[in-house]
Every structure is written in C-alpha cells, then in structure tokens.
Design a protein around this motif. Structure first.
Motif: not given
Length: 74
Positions: A18-23, A48-50, A68-73
């Motif tokens: 699950k990658c946050y902030g990239v969609s 950043a929450k999606a 960059m993408g994040h592994l946590k919200a």
C-alpha cells in the motif's frame, strides 16, 4: 483497478505494498480521508491519506509533484 459500486477497499494484493500519496484523483485503492468513502473516491491527486497498491519494494522510490511515496499515511 476498478472501484466497486460500494466503494470498498481494493482486494488485498500479496505481492504489492500500500503506497500513500501516489494515486491520482479517483484512482486510489482506499483510505482517502474526509469526504470520501474508499476506493476510487479521492478528490485530489497525490493525497497523502489515500493509498494505491504498487509493486512490493517500489513505493518509496515513486516520485510525485508532492514528494515521494510513503508506506504510511501522512
């Protein structure tokens, strides 16, 4: 992935993170914050929450206009 009519979370993907902030808006797999119900309901790009499923190990290497993408919200 296609959002269901009920806007539920996307089905678990064992080889994905699950990658946050990239969609992009409307293309998240879930967790989109206030004013949304889940998959496909994000209102802004790179929220950043999606989160969106991405290939395992690649999330934090994905660069967006917001960072960059994040592994946590965030």
């Amino acid at each position: 992935m296609v959002a269901s009519a009920a806007a539920a979370p996307a089905a678990p993907q064992p080889n994905m993170d699950k990658c946050y902030g990239v969609s992009l808006a409307g293309q998240n797999d879930c967790a989109a914050g206030a004013g949304t119900t889940c998959a496909g309901t994000s209102k802004v790009n790179y929220d950043a929450k999606a989160w969106k499923y991405v290939a395992k190990g690649t999330c934090e290497t994905i660069k967006t206009p917001k960072g960059m993408g994040h592994l946590k919200a965030m």
